[in-house]
Motif scaffolding. Structure first.
Motif, PDB file in Angstrom:
ATOM      1  N   THR A 224       5.106  25.212  -2.299  1.00 23.68           N
ATOM      2  CA  THR A 224       4.691  26.538  -1.846  1.00 23.68           C
ATOM      3  C   THR A 224       3.368  26.471  -1.091  1.00 23.68           C
ATOM      4  OG1 THR A 224       5.815  27.588  -3.712  1.00 23.68           O
ATOM      5  CG2 THR A 224       4.084  28.856  -2.612  1.00 23.68           C
ATOM      6  N   THR A 225       2.439  25.656  -1.571  1.00 24.73           N
ATOM      7  CA  THR A 225       1.103  25.582  -0.964  1.00 24.73           C
ATOM      8  C   THR A 225       1.101  24.784   0.337  1.00 24.73           C
ATOM      9  OG1 THR A 225       0.123  25.696  -3.171  1.00 24.73           O
ATOM     10  CG2 THR A 225      -1.303  24.957  -1.381  1.00 24.73           C
ATOM     11  N   THR A 226       1.872  23.686   0.380  1.00 24.72           N
ATOM     12  CA  THR A 226       1.816  22.790   1.539  1.00 24.72           C
ATOM     13  C   THR A 226       2.896  23.065   2.578  1.00 24.72           C
ATOM     14  OG1 THR A 226       3.246  21.147   0.459  1.00 24.72           O
ATOM     15  CG2 THR A 226       0.855  20.950   0.111  1.00 24.72           C
ATOM     16  N   GLY A 227       3.980  23.716   2.171  1.00 25.20           N
ATOM     17  CA  GLY A 227       5.093  23.927   3.102  1.00 25.20           C
ATOM     18  C   GLY A 227       6.029  22.754   3.184  1.00 25.20           C
ATOM     19  N   VAL A 228       5.782  21.719   2.370  1.00 24.03           N
ATOM     20  CA  VAL A 228       6.666  20.553   2.319  1.00 24.03           C
ATOM     21  C   VAL A 228       7.741  20.842   1.274  1.00 24.03           C
ATOM     22  CG1 VAL A 228       6.811  18.065   1.890  1.00 24.03           C
ATOM     23  CG2 VAL A 228       4.766  19.033   2.956  1.00 24.03           C
TER      24      VAL A 228
ATOM     25  N   VAL B  67       0.843  -1.205   0.000  1.00 23.90           N
ATOM     26  CA  VAL B  67       0.000   0.000   0.000  1.00 23.90           C
ATOM     27  C   VAL B  67       0.873   1.248   0.000  1.00 23.90           C
ATOM     28  CG1 VAL B  67      -1.618   1.371   1.375  1.00 23.90           C
ATOM     29  CG2 VAL B  67      -2.013  -1.073   1.061  1.00 23.90           C
ATOM     30  N   LEU B  68       1.872   1.279   0.874  1.00 26.21           N
ATOM     31  CA  LEU B  68       2.740   2.459   0.976  1.00 26.21           C
ATOM     32  C   LEU B  68       3.580   2.656  -0.273  1.00 26.21           C
ATOM     33  CD1 LEU B  68       3.882   2.149   4.704  1.00 26.21           C
ATOM     34  CD2 LEU B  68       2.190   3.725   3.745  1.00 26.21           C
ATOM     35  N   ASP B  69       4.011   1.563  -0.895  1.00 26.56           N
ATOM     36  CA  ASP B  69       4.806   1.677  -2.121  1.00 26.56           C
ATOM     37  C   ASP B  69       3.995   2.292  -3.257  1.00 26.56           C
ATOM     38  OD1 ASP B  69       6.992   0.595  -0.888  1.00 26.56           O
ATOM     39  OD2 ASP B  69       6.685  -1.443  -1.671  1.00 26.56           O
ATOM     40  N   ALA B  70       2.671   2.135  -3.204  1.00 26.11           N
ATOM     41  CA  ALA B  70       1.818   2.659  -4.277  1.00 26.11           C
ATOM     42  C   ALA B  70       1.484   4.131  -4.076  1.00 26.11           C
ATOM     43  CB  ALA B  70       0.529   1.842  -4.367  1.00 26.11           C
ATOM     44  N   VAL B  71       1.796   4.684  -2.901  1.00 31.57           N
ATOM     45  CA  VAL B  71       1.443   6.071  -2.616  1.00 31.57           C
ATOM     46  C   VAL B  71       2.208   7.027  -3.520  1.00 31.57           C
ATOM     47  CG1 VAL B  71       1.549   7.919  -0.893  1.00 31.57           C
ATOM     48  CG2 VAL B  71       0.774   5.638  -0.233  1.00 31.57           C
ATOM     49  N   GLY B  72       3.509   6.812  -3.700  1.00 28.56           N
ATOM     50  CA  GLY B  72       4.325   7.726  -4.498  1.00 28.56           C
ATOM     51  C   GLY B  72       3.805   7.890  -5.916  1.00 28.56           C
ATOM     52  N   PRO B  73       3.635   6.797  -6.683  1.00 25.80           N
ATOM     53  CA  PRO B  73       3.107   6.932  -8.041  1.00 25.80           C
ATOM     54  C   PRO B  73       1.731   7.586  -8.077  1.00 25.80           C
ATOM     55  CG  PRO B  73       4.093   4.771  -7.743  1.00 25.80           C
ATOM     56  CD  PRO B  73       4.064   5.412  -6.388  1.00 25.80           C
ATOM     57  N   ARG B  74       0.917   7.318  -7.038  1.00 29.77           N
ATOM     58  CA  ARG B  74      -0.419   7.929  -7.010  1.00 29.77           C
ATOM     59  C   ARG B  74      -0.316   9.434  -6.803  1.00 29.77           C
ATOM     60  NH1 ARG B  74      -2.285   4.678  -3.616  1.00 29.77           N
ATOM     61  NH2 ARG B  74      -3.245   3.218  -5.077  1.00 29.77           N
TER      62      ARG B  74
ATOM     63  N   LEU C 264       0.800  13.417   4.254  1.00 32.51           N
ATOM     64  CA  LEU C 264      -0.347  13.131   3.392  1.00 32.51           C
ATOM     65  C   LEU C 264      -1.517  14.096   3.608  1.00 32.51           C
ATOM     66  CD1 LEU C 264      -0.455   9.227   3.443  1.00 32.51           C
ATOM     67  CD2 LEU C 264       0.430  10.742   1.657  1.00 32.51           C
ATOM     68  N   LEU C 265      -1.709  14.574   4.831  1.00 34.86           N
ATOM     69  CA  LEU C 265      -2.852  15.450   5.095  1.00 34.86           C
ATOM     70  C   LEU C 265      -2.836  16.721   4.246  1.00 34.86           C
ATOM     71  CD1 LEU C 265      -3.388  15.134   8.963  1.00 34.86           C
ATOM     72  CD2 LEU C 265      -4.970  14.460   7.131  1.00 34.86           C
ATOM     73  N   PRO C 266      -1.720  17.481   4.200  1.00 37.53           N
ATOM     74  CA  PRO C 266      -1.716  18.682   3.348  1.00 37.53           C
ATOM     75  C   PRO C 266      -1.834  18.352   1.860  1.00 37.53           C
ATOM     76  CG  PRO C 266       0.475  18.279   4.232  1.00 37.53           C
ATOM     77  CD  PRO C 266      -0.448  17.360   4.958  1.00 37.53           C
ATOM     78  N   LEU C 267      -1.309  17.185   1.453  1.00 37.43           N
ATOM     79  CA  LEU C 267      -1.420  16.804   0.051  1.00 37.43           C
ATOM     80  C   LEU C 267      -2.865  16.442  -0.308  1.00 37.43           C
ATOM     81  CD1 LEU C 267       1.836  14.674  -0.290  1.00 37.43           C
ATOM     82  CD2 LEU C 267       1.412  16.964  -1.212  1.00 37.43           C
TER      83      LEU C 267
ATOM     84  N   VAL D 222      -8.820  15.450  -2.452  1.00 39.39           N
ATOM     85  CA  VAL D 222      -9.253  14.053  -2.476  1.00 39.39           C
ATOM     86  C   VAL D 222      -9.265  13.534  -1.045  1.00 39.39           C
ATOM     87  CG1 VAL D 222      -8.368  13.593  -4.791  1.00 39.39           C
ATOM     88  CG2 VAL D 222      -6.909  13.183  -2.808  1.00 39.39           C
ATOM     89  N   PRO D 223     -10.090  12.526  -0.736  1.00 43.46           N
ATOM     90  CA  PRO D 223     -10.062  11.929   0.601  1.00 43.46           C
ATOM     91  C   PRO D 223      -8.704  11.298   0.870  1.00 43.46           C
ATOM     92  CG  PRO D 223     -12.034  11.258  -0.614  1.00 43.46           C
ATOM     93  CD  PRO D 223     -11.127  11.937  -1.591  1.00 43.46           C
ATOM     94  N   LEU D 224      -8.320  11.282   2.123  1.00 45.17           N
ATOM     95  CA  LEU D 224      -7.038  10.681   2.504  1.00 45.17           C
ATOM     96  C   LEU D 224      -6.985   9.217   2.084  1.00 45.17           C
ATOM     97  CD1 LEU D 224      -4.359  11.186   3.995  1.00 45.17           C
ATOM     98  CD2 LEU D 224      -5.501  10.459   6.109  1.00 45.17           C
ATOM     99  N   ASP D 225      -8.122   8.520   2.167  1.00 45.28           N
ATOM    100  CA  ASP D 225      -8.164   7.112   1.774  1.00 45.28           C
ATOM    101  C   ASP D 225      -7.763   6.922   0.319  1.00 45.28           C
ATOM    102  OD1 ASP D 225      -8.914   6.422   4.274  1.00 45.28           O
ATOM    103  OD2 ASP D 225     -10.990   5.929   3.796  1.00 45.28           O
TER     104      ASP D 225
END
Length: 209
Positions: free
Chosen positions: A35-39, A11-18, A59-62, A68-71
């Motif tokens: 600039t928008t998220t501060g990351v 699941v975590l490995d798929a986060v980056g491409p998503r 993930l929350l600021p993104l 989109v929902p965090l899920d």
């Protein structure tokens, strides 16, 4: 490694491409998102490339910037099952397909009156509640008190079910209709067109407006 740990890593490995796909779909650069998220851009780049493990703080600021929902960011399965399982209920020789499953309140059904060579003898009944119906296909015969009405596709009726009423086919062919039934008797606010001619043996009922 347990199967649960393996699933978590997948699941975590798929986060980056998503995340990368979402950013590009929005037409944003790493600098825009930073600039928008501060990351920082480097953190975002490593996150999208899989070199940085996703955390809730990242993930929350993104999720907010991509709207989109965090899920959705982690590809989590939806909780619960929103589908309605359409299992017909057969009563009085007719099929009732539940379209709602909320206990109490207004209940929605699709009702199918099968074709018959010999017409059924009307057997009006009464019960507490209020009913609204809309004819989808066929010619519906509605007996309501002393009224005997025929409704065509696109016509609707609403009535207090404490009045003697009966539904059947006007010509022996199959009829399909939608029904909203409220056991508490709250009136609906949708009516058929009263200006359309009604094929009935008496004056029009509460079928129209």
């Amino acid at each position: 490694m347990s199967s649960m740990d393996s699933d978590t890593n997948d699941v975590l490995d798929a986060v980056g491409p998503r995340l990368r796909a979402l950013r590009r779909h929005r037409g944003l650069t790493l600098a825009d998102v930073s600039t928008t998220t501060g990351v920082s851009e480097s953190t975002l780049s490593r996150l999208e490339g899989g070199q940085r493990r996703a955390t809730l703080e990242l993930l929350l600021p993104l999720a907010r910037i991509y709207n989109v929902p965090l899920d959705d960011l982690v590809g989590a399965p939806r909780t619960g099952d929103p589908r309605i399982h359409l299992t017909p209920i057969r009563r009085f020789g007719m099929a009732f397909v539940p379209l709602s499953r909320r206990p109490g309140g207004v209940q929605a059904f699709k009702m199918i009156i099968p074709a018959r060579r010999e017409p059924l003898e009307p057997t009006p009944k009464t019960h507490d509640g209020f009913e609204w119906l809309y004819v989808l296909n066929g010619q519906l015969r509605l007996m309501l008190g002393e009224r005997d009405l025929t409704l065509s596709p696109g016509e609707a009726a609403e009535f207090d079910t404490s009045l003697p009423h009966w539904l059947g086919s006007a010509d022996g062919a199959a009829v399909e209709l939608l029904i909203l039934f409220d056991p508490q008797g709250v009136r609906t606010h949708i009516h058929a067109d009263t200006h359309r001619p009604q094929r009935a043996t008496s004056s029009s009922a509460e079928t129209s407006e």
